[in-house]
Scaffold this motif. Structure first.
Motif, PDB file in Angstrom:
ATOM      1  N   LEU A  41       0.811  -1.220   0.000  1.00  0.00           N
ATOM      2  CA  LEU A  41       0.000   0.000   0.000  1.00  0.00           C
ATOM      3  C   LEU A  41       0.848   1.275   0.000  1.00  0.00           C
ATOM      4  CD1 LEU A  41      -2.846  -1.048   2.486  1.00  0.00           C
ATOM      5  CD2 LEU A  41      -2.996  -0.807  -0.002  1.00  0.00           C
ATOM      6  N   THR A  42       2.142   1.158   0.306  1.00  0.00           N
ATOM      7  CA  THR A  42       3.017   2.343   0.215  1.00  0.00           C
ATOM      8  C   THR A  42       3.414   2.646  -1.218  1.00  0.00           C
ATOM      9  OG1 THR A  42       5.039   1.032   0.540  1.00  0.00           O
ATOM     10  CG2 THR A  42       4.002   1.977   2.510  1.00  0.00           C
ATOM     11  N   LEU A  43       3.231   1.701  -2.129  1.00  0.00           N
ATOM     12  CA  LEU A  43       3.628   1.916  -3.530  1.00  0.00           C
ATOM     13  C   LEU A  43       2.792   3.035  -4.148  1.00  0.00           C
ATOM     14  CD1 LEU A  43       3.916  -1.816  -4.701  1.00  0.00           C
ATOM     15  CD2 LEU A  43       5.749  -0.288  -3.925  1.00  0.00           C
ATOM     16  N   PRO A  44       3.403   3.885  -4.972  1.00  0.00           N
ATOM     17  CA  PRO A  44       2.666   4.998  -5.601  1.00  0.00           C
ATOM     18  C   PRO A  44       1.445   4.537  -6.390  1.00  0.00           C
ATOM     19  CG  PRO A  44       5.023   5.305  -5.871  1.00  0.00           C
ATOM     20  CD  PRO A  44       4.842   3.934  -5.278  1.00  0.00           C
ATOM     21  N   THR A  63       2.116   6.630   0.188  1.00  0.00           N
ATOM     22  CA  THR A  63       1.385   6.874   1.434  1.00  0.00           C
ATOM     23  C   THR A  63       2.310   6.553   2.600  1.00  0.00           C
ATOM     24  OG1 THR A  63      -0.679   6.215   0.340  1.00  0.00           O
ATOM     25  CG2 THR A  63      -0.683   6.282   2.750  1.00  0.00           C
ATOM     26  N   PRO A  64       2.367   7.407   3.631  1.00  0.00           N
ATOM     27  CA  PRO A  64       3.245   7.138   4.778  1.00  0.00           C
ATOM     28  C   PRO A  64       3.060   5.726   5.318  1.00  0.00           C
ATOM     29  CG  PRO A  64       2.266   9.316   4.979  1.00  0.00           C
ATOM     30  CD  PRO A  64       1.615   8.663   3.798  1.00  0.00           C
ATOM     31  N   LEU A  90       0.361   0.847   7.445  1.00  0.00           N
ATOM     32  CA  LEU A  90       0.397  -0.199   8.461  1.00  0.00           C
ATOM     33  C   LEU A  90      -0.944  -0.261   9.188  1.00  0.00           C
ATOM     34  CD1 LEU A  90       2.023  -2.322  10.090  1.00  0.00           C
ATOM     35  CD2 LEU A  90       2.698  -0.464  11.633  1.00  0.00           C
ATOM     36  N   PHE A  91      -1.509   0.910   9.504  1.00  0.00           N
ATOM     37  CA  PHE A  91      -2.821   0.964  10.158  1.00  0.00           C
ATOM     38  C   PHE A  91      -3.879   0.345   9.241  1.00  0.00           C
ATOM     39  CE2 PHE A  91      -6.832   2.627  11.531  1.00  0.00           C
ATOM     40  CZ  PHE A  91      -6.715   2.792  12.901  1.00  0.00           C
TER      41      PHE A  91
END
Length: 444
Positions: free
Chosen positions: A31-34, A43-44, A49-50
């Motif tokens: 989910l951090t991938l652009p 995304t931070p 993680l949340f």
């Protein structure tokens, strides 16, 4: 994964714990991938993680609106995480092993037994196949019904995707939705009086929360209730009570100013969804504090063991209630349907109850102190996290990193299970050959 952990001789509880943690971390990285966000930027990690924890733990608490922040890729990642979390990491691993033709070892069968709360190891592979078939059938039927509402609004392809996403999210008791494009974080409020949405989502939540063993009992014995296991009887009866009584309360005391149809559907749905689903058709912020506290209690109780639901489980409360009745009647053991409840089960139930109530209150009080917010609101968010529900009074997106960290820990605790977490981290005490002298202590 199993082979590596087997060499290190880890317990089933540790395998379950590590499995969930690895899936959460991998999902957070994806989910951090652009490509996962609509802005095209990363995304931070703490926010992903949340989100990943909420998805794998089938909670539904979010810091970003799922429909407006995440791309189709991000939404697919979240849906896969929800499905893995709902089925259970070990069940998914077992399914992959079975489909690939690999032989399931005894150690793996024991782990599968612990993961789905099966009564015995024998027949566990067949039972896993039954679970997989049941999940596919129920989710596809749910998607078909929901698509009849979404296709006229969003077109064929978008409507089918919406139907599938919300069917899986509801069955897995996750509470993630894609309806925030018009009003972020709106959940199902636009469909408060829609019978198809209410009935389909509501029954998917209930079916997912009954537990796989209860399914097997119903499929094998049909309507012959007397032939069911005591556990299945307790689950079905307690589920009916935990839905009926709150429905009556909400109808007569919380939503009296609404039109009759919306009031009736809303009362029923708001009683169903705290079983750890996280959807809402009415605004919980409009409830009285009594209604919010009742909802918090329902969230902490949760669904049945071996189901897609979280919480301390309705059987835990049923065991404690039966033991209280036994004390009042001066009986030695609690019982249901002509069957005595073993003392070992009672000890487990009391330990689980203490773990969940402590986590619920401690989490709410810490968040209230950190954020300087009303305690009742923070207890609601805490109950939603530890019960893996996802209902919110709107606090989660604005909480600090520390408070979100508390919710992450509560979600993980709620999904993995209190006893599993304890068994995985604390070594078992050696059984002594002798017993200590007994002495009475006054209680009550």
């Amino acid at each position: 994964m199993w082979a590596m952990l087997h060499k290190k001789r880890v317990s089933s509880a540790q395998i379950i714990l590590v499995g969930f943690a690895l899936v959460i971390l991998f999902g957070a990285w994806l989910l951090t991938l652009p490509i996962a966000s609509r802005t095209g930027t990363r995304t931070p990690f703490f926010d992903t993680l949340f989100t990943s924890t909420s998805a794998v733990c089938v909670t539904g608490l979010v810091v970003y609106d799922t429909a407006t922040h995440w791309t189709l890729f991000g939404q697919i990642v979240i849906l896969v995480l929800i499905q893995i979390g709902g089925m259970g990491v070990i069940t998914v691993a077992a399914a992959i092993a079975i489909l690939s033709g690999k032989k399931i070892t005894l150690m793996q069968r024991n782990t599968m037994q612990d993961a789905i709360s099966a009564p015995q190891v024998g027949g566990i592979v067949r039972f896993t196949g039954f679970i997989l078939k049941g999940i596919c059938i129920v989710e596809l039927i749910g998607a078909a019904f929901l698509s009849t509402v979404f296709i006229p609004q969003y077109g064929v392809f978008r409507g089918l995707w919406m139907g599938l996403f919300h069917s899986i999210s509801a069955f897995c008791n996750a509470g993630f939705d894609l309806l925030g494009e018009n009003a972020p974080f709106s959940s199902l409020t636009a469909y408060a009086a829609n019978p198809v949405i209410n009935l389909t989502i509501g029954h998917l939540i209930i079916i997912g929360g009954l537990g796989f063993l209860t399914w097997e009992d119903v499929c094998r014995n049909k309507l012959h209730f007397s032939k069911y296991r005591m556990q299945s009887k307790v689950i079905l009866v307690s589920t009916a009570i935990l839905i009926t009584l709150p429905t009556l309360y909400f109808f007569f005391f919380e939503f009296a100013d609404l039109p009759m149809a919306e009031r009736a559907w809303g009362s029923w749905f708001q009683a169903v969804t705290p079983r750890t689903a996280g959807f809402n058709t009415l605004d919980y912020g409009d409830m009285s504090q009594t209604g919010q506290m009742l909802t918090s209690i329902l969230m902490v109780i949760g669904g049945a063991p071996g189901s897609t639901a979280g919480g301390m489980k309705n059987t835990t409360m049923a065991v404690i209630f039966a033991c209280a009745i036994a004390v009042f009647q001066k009986r030695e053991n609690g019982h249901y349907f002509g069957r005595r409840i073993a003392n070992s089960i009672v000890k487990n139930a009391v330990a689980i109850f203490l773990l969940y109530i402590t986590t619920f209150y401690l989490g709410g009080m810490l968040i209230s102190r950190i954020e300087n917010l009303p305690l009742i609101d923070c207890l609601f968010e805490s109950a939603s996290a530890v019960g893996t529900v996802g209902l919110t009074l709107g606090l989660t997106p604005s909480l600090s990193v520390l408070s979100r960290g508390i919710l992450i820990l509560e979600m993980f605790f709620g999904r993995v299970g209190g006893l599993t977490l304890i068994f995985a981290t604390i070594p078992a005490a050696k059984n002594p050959l002798s017993r200590l002298p007994e002495e009475k202590i006054a209680v009550g």
